[in-house]
Design a protein around this motif. Sequence first.
Motif, PDB file in Angstrom:
ATOM      1  N   ASP A 148       0.841  -1.237  -0.003  1.00  0.00           N
ATOM      2  CA  ASP A 148       0.078   0.075  -0.103  1.00  0.00           C
ATOM      3  C   ASP A 148       0.758   1.413   0.113  1.00  0.00           C
ATOM      4  N   ALA A 149       2.044   1.119   0.691  1.00  0.00           N
ATOM      5  CA  ALA A 149       2.892   2.284   1.021  1.00  0.00           C
ATOM      6  C   ALA A 149       3.380   2.738  -0.692  1.00  0.00           C
ATOM      7  N   VAL A 150       3.736   1.530  -1.462  1.00  0.00           N
ATOM      8  CA  VAL A 150       4.227   1.885  -2.766  1.00  0.00           C
ATOM      9  C   VAL A 150       3.122   2.366  -3.840  1.00  0.00           C
ATOM     10  N   ARG A 151       1.801   1.748  -3.585  1.00  0.00           N
ATOM     11  CA  ARG A 151       0.885   2.266  -4.463  1.00  0.00           C
ATOM     12  C   ARG A 151       0.468   3.463  -3.989  1.00  0.00           C
ATOM     13  N   SER A 152       0.556   3.941  -2.889  1.00  0.00           N
ATOM     14  CA  SER A 152      -0.109   5.187  -2.750  1.00  0.00           C
ATOM     15  C   SER A 152       1.021   6.344  -2.786  1.00  0.00           C
ATOM     16  N   GLY A 153       2.183   6.092  -3.152  1.00  0.00           N
ATOM     17  CA  GLY A 153       3.237   7.043  -3.516  1.00  0.00           C
ATOM     18  C   GLY A 153       4.207   7.239  -2.293  1.00  0.00           C
ATOM     19  N   ARG A 154       3.717   6.910  -1.168  1.00  0.00           N
ATOM     20  CA  ARG A 154       4.457   7.221   0.141  1.00  0.00           C
ATOM     21  C   ARG A 154       5.779   6.744   0.009  1.00  0.00           C
ATOM     22  N   LEU A 155       5.994   5.535  -0.537  1.00  0.00           N
ATOM     23  CA  LEU A 155       7.354   5.172  -1.044  1.00  0.00           C
ATOM     24  C   LEU A 155       7.478   5.523  -2.522  1.00  0.00           C
ATOM     25  N   ALA A 156       8.346   6.223  -3.069  1.00  0.00           N
ATOM     26  CA  ALA A 156       8.535   6.708  -4.534  1.00  0.00           C
ATOM     27  C   ALA A 156       9.256   5.613  -5.144  1.00  0.00           C
ATOM     28  N   ALA A 157       9.148   5.420  -6.419  1.00  0.00           N
ATOM     29  CA  ALA A 157       9.870   4.693  -7.263  1.00  0.00           C
ATOM     30  C   ALA A 157      11.320   5.052  -7.092  1.00  0.00           C
ATOM     31  N   GLY A 158      12.373   4.250  -6.853  1.00  0.00           N
ATOM     32  CA  GLY A 158      13.568   4.418  -6.877  1.00  0.00           C
ATOM     33  C   GLY A 158      13.938   4.478  -5.145  1.00  0.00           C
ATOM     34  N   THR A 159      13.156   4.519  -4.663  1.00  0.00           N
ATOM     35  CA  THR A 159      13.494   4.654  -2.825  1.00  0.00           C
ATOM     36  C   THR A 159      14.450   3.229  -2.567  1.00  0.00           C
ATOM     37  N   ARG A 160      15.495   3.430  -1.808  1.00  0.00           N
ATOM     38  CA  ARG A 160      16.088   2.411  -1.189  1.00  0.00           C
ATOM     39  C   ARG A 160      15.651   2.053  -0.011  1.00  0.00           C
ATOM     40  N   LEU A 161      15.211   0.748   0.202  1.00  0.00           N
ATOM     41  CA  LEU A 161      14.702   0.377   1.576  1.00  0.00           C
ATOM     42  C   LEU A 161      15.874  -0.214   2.843  1.00  0.00           C
ATOM     43  N   PRO A 162      15.518  -0.066   3.847  1.00  0.00           N
ATOM     44  CA  PRO A 162      16.221  -0.398   4.768  1.00  0.00           C
ATOM     45  C   PRO A 162      16.666  -2.054   4.601  1.00  0.00           C
ATOM     46  N   SER A 163      17.685  -2.188   5.445  1.00  0.00           N
ATOM     47  CA  SER A 163      17.947  -3.902   5.311  1.00  0.00           C
ATOM     48  C   SER A 163      17.068  -4.370   6.027  1.00  0.00           C
ATOM     49  N   SER A 164      17.033  -5.866   5.874  1.00  0.00           N
ATOM     50  CA  SER A 164      15.900  -6.610   6.440  1.00  0.00           C
ATOM     51  C   SER A 164      16.149  -6.858   7.840  1.00  0.00           C
TER      52      SER A 164
END
Length: 496
Positions: free
Chosen positions: A56-72
């Motif tokens: 949902d965060a990706v779909r809604s744009g709260r996480l924009a394309a190209g954003t690097r995520l924290p390590s697991s």
Amino acid sequence: MTSSGTTSGDGGTTGAADGTADAAGAVGGPAWELLLPAAGAPARRRGRALQAALRDAVRSGRLAAGTRLPSSRALATDLGVSRGLVTEAYEQLTAEGYLRSDRGSGTWVGEAARAGLPGAPGPAPRISSTRVHFHPGQPDLALFPRSAWIAAYRTVLGDMPHRALGYPDPRGLPALRTALAKLLTRRRGVVADPDCLVVCSGVTQATTLLGLVAHGHGERSIGVEDPGSPVHGPVFTASGLGMTALPLDDEGLAMEPLRRSGVRTVMVTPAHQFPTGIAYSARRRVELLDWARSVDGLVVEDDYDGDFRYDRAPVGALQGLDPERVAYTGSLSKSLAPGLRMGWLLVPPRLLDEIAERKRTIDLGEPSLDQSVLARFVERGDYDRHLRRCQRAYRERRDALVAALAEHFPGTEVSGIAAGLHVIARLPEQYGPEDGFLARAARAGVAVRPLAQHEMTPTPQQSVRLVLGYAHLTPAEIARGVALLAGATTPAGGAG
């Protein structure tokens, strides 16, 4: 969450302590609080909840394309969940395309996620300024017999055996074909063998089926009336056929151009020609059938509004004169509602197997429940009662339109008024030229359609010729629309 932007052991990075993207594009800090509700879900649902929150965060744009995520490892520590849950979430969303994982460089929001983001604001929706429209071919949908239809639906659904919900005969349910055959024989004078009747999704599909069969027999063009219906072109093109425009005279389709054309299939509206309103003369009907026999051809009869006659006895269908040379089609689009998408096609026995096979391969047949409802609706007399109600309403509206034209546009020639859902109005020459008249009408919020839009071979005209539909308008709306039209379209040379 972690307070530095160092690289973790599995290739991801943590974000800056303030929760904003760091120089490398990672997000960390309080921004990940959007995942906390998922982390607090019951243990059995926690993994799926985490995946759903990330998605949902990706779909809604709260996480924009190209954003690097924290390590697991880092994200699991900050959320207080096992690293395995985070790893599984990353892997699942990577498989779905929301994330991408580059060996040695971490996990990122994928480019495909852009498709789910809201685009830039477009222009504001255009609000139509049309106040009244006289477009032809539209029934009054407010007259749809909802109560009777619902009653038939409930009865049918309660009585229908389970096996009746399986794949139907592509020609249609036997009960409906029998009911329609009796109805068409009684009301339209056709020769209707239920075995030669195919239930289809309107006249459009009926003509598509006939076009495909004609193309399979080597035909490459079909003759059509000019003027005629503009919807036929795309249908025949999709079937691989071209169109040969054939002119009309006062009795119907002109025979000499037809004989010279070389076509062997022709589509006509003999009971109430669309859009001129001509009823083919008895002589022309005989000539047309003689032509079909002489070329081993086929006449396709579109009986699009055969149920509505006001000032004379109904003109019987052409098919009744020669069922071997005429394929007859009609639908519920004008009598009940076009949204029902149901019609019928009576074909010569020699074409039945090919038509049925084409129908089977296109859609496996019409919905069984809808067919059963219509069969009951016809069998109980509800269809006849509905037509009588519409007949009264549409005659009143036709009279209102003719009276309004006489009042506001004296000298107008009105034709095609004995039947159907529209008239042809030829205004006095002083209202021309037509382009200027149409522009002034549009500015006044009145939508009208010129006869020229139905002509494949336009003819020069001094006068304004309009195809005016009235069935969908109340008498008051008709009077108001014509008054608006008159107020905006003063004769040429007058103030306007």
